[in-house]
Design a protein around this motif. Sequence first.
Motif, PDB file in Angstrom:
ATOM      1  N   ALA A   1      -3.063   3.845  -2.877  1.00  0.00           N
ATOM      2  CA  ALA A   1      -3.193   2.720  -3.798  1.00  0.00           C
ATOM      3  C   ALA A   1      -2.761   1.440  -3.102  1.00  0.00           C
ATOM      4  CB  ALA A   1      -2.357   2.947  -5.056  1.00  0.00           C
ATOM      5  N   ALA A   2      -3.227   0.321  -3.641  1.00  0.00           N
ATOM      6  CA  ALA A   2      -2.856  -0.979  -3.104  1.00  0.00           C
ATOM      7  C   ALA A   2      -2.637  -1.957  -4.255  1.00  0.00           C
ATOM      8  CB  ALA A   2      -3.930  -1.503  -2.161  1.00  0.00           C
ATOM      9  N   HIS A   3      -1.702  -2.863  -4.044  1.00  0.00           N
ATOM     10  CA  HIS A   3      -1.376  -3.854  -5.063  1.00  0.00           C
ATOM     11  C   HIS A   3      -0.793  -5.064  -4.346  1.00  0.00           C
ATOM     12  CE1 HIS A   3      -0.841  -4.732  -9.322  1.00  0.00           C
ATOM     13  NE2 HIS A   3       0.335  -5.268  -9.033  1.00  0.00           N
ATOM     14  N   ALA A   4      -0.844  -6.210  -4.991  1.00  0.00           N
ATOM     15  CA  ALA A   4      -0.368  -7.426  -4.339  1.00  0.00           C
ATOM     16  C   ALA A   4       1.123  -7.344  -3.983  1.00  0.00           C
ATOM     17  CB  ALA A   4      -0.619  -8.635  -5.232  1.00  0.00           C
ATOM     18  N   VAL A   5       1.908  -6.709  -4.827  1.00  0.00           N
ATOM     19  CA  VAL A   5       3.329  -6.519  -4.573  1.00  0.00           C
ATOM     20  C   VAL A   5       3.677  -5.054  -4.836  1.00  0.00           C
ATOM     21  CG1 VAL A   5       3.947  -8.896  -5.132  1.00  0.00           C
ATOM     22  CG2 VAL A   5       3.899  -7.180  -6.952  1.00  0.00           C
ATOM     23  N   CYS A   6       4.918  -4.669  -4.547  1.00  0.00           N
ATOM     24  CA  CYS A   6       5.264  -3.242  -4.599  1.00  0.00           C
ATOM     25  C   CYS A   6       5.803  -2.789  -5.953  1.00  0.00           C
ATOM     26  CB  CYS A   6       6.268  -2.923  -3.500  1.00  0.00           C
ATOM     27  SG  CYS A   6       5.548  -2.992  -1.843  1.00  0.00           S
TER      28      CYS A   6
ATOM     29  N   MET B   1       0.851  -1.188   0.000  1.00  0.00           N
ATOM     30  CA  MET B   1       0.000   0.000   0.000  1.00  0.00           C
ATOM     31  C   MET B   1       0.882   1.232   0.000  1.00  0.00           C
ATOM     32  SD  MET B   1      -2.952  -1.009   2.769  1.00  0.00           S
ATOM     33  CE  MET B   1      -3.748   0.582   2.589  1.00  0.00           C
ATOM     34  N   GLY B   2       0.344   2.308  -0.500  1.00  0.00           N
ATOM     35  CA  GLY B   2       1.146   3.517  -0.485  1.00  0.00           C
ATOM     36  C   GLY B   2       0.485   4.656  -1.211  1.00  0.00           C
TER      37      GLY B   2
ATOM     38  N   VAL C   1       1.087  -0.237 -12.757  1.00  0.00           N
ATOM     39  CA  VAL C   1      -0.079   0.446 -12.195  1.00  0.00           C
ATOM     40  C   VAL C   1      -0.705  -0.423 -11.111  1.00  0.00           C
ATOM     41  CG1 VAL C   1      -2.337   1.467 -12.690  1.00  0.00           C
ATOM     42  CG2 VAL C   1      -0.497   1.596 -14.383  1.00  0.00           C
ATOM     43  N   ALA C   2      -1.000   0.183  -9.974  1.00  0.00           N
ATOM     44  CA  ALA C   2      -1.641  -0.528  -8.874  1.00  0.00           C
ATOM     45  C   ALA C   2      -3.077  -0.906  -9.239  1.00  0.00           C
ATOM     46  CB  ALA C   2      -1.640   0.338  -7.614  1.00  0.00           C
ATOM     47  N   ASP C   3      -3.562  -1.965  -8.604  1.00  0.00           N
ATOM     48  CA  ASP C   3      -4.907  -2.460  -8.908  1.00  0.00           C
ATOM     49  C   ASP C   3      -6.005  -1.632  -8.246  1.00  0.00           C
ATOM     50  OD1 ASP C   3      -4.027  -6.004  -8.879  1.00  0.00           O
ATOM     51  OD2 ASP C   3      -4.150  -4.556 -10.534  1.00  0.00           O
TER      52      ASP C   3
END
Length: 125
Positions: A97-102, A34-35, A111-113
């Motif tokens: 934003a959040a994504h499974a990995v960084c 997340m970030g 691009v984050a999901d």
Amino acid sequence: QVQLRESGGGSVQAGGSLRLSCAASRDTSSNVCMGWFRQAPGKEREVVAGIYTGDSMTYYADNLRGRFTISLDNAKNTVYLQMNNLKPEDTAMYHCAAHAVCLPWVVPGAVADYWGFGTLVTISS
């Protein structure tokens, strides 16, 4: 699916501080990255900082390291961005934003999901 809700934006004078919060709709202790990203008017979106909830590994834009600090509270499913010594060029919409990995925080173009709607930060000189 995960919903992200940002808060903490506002208007401050140069040299001031703000802390942004990003609350996630699900348990952040299940490993996810997340970030924050930001986008100023007329400019492209840029990386700010990310944190992997599994081991708290952090990633920062080189030009923001030292002034911005990202942190995590898994008990509250919340990520924070402490911004100090703010400058007028920090004025932007800040998106969580959040994504499974960084990867979105380290690989240009990735691009984050999941995205929040954003919180506006305005720094006056």
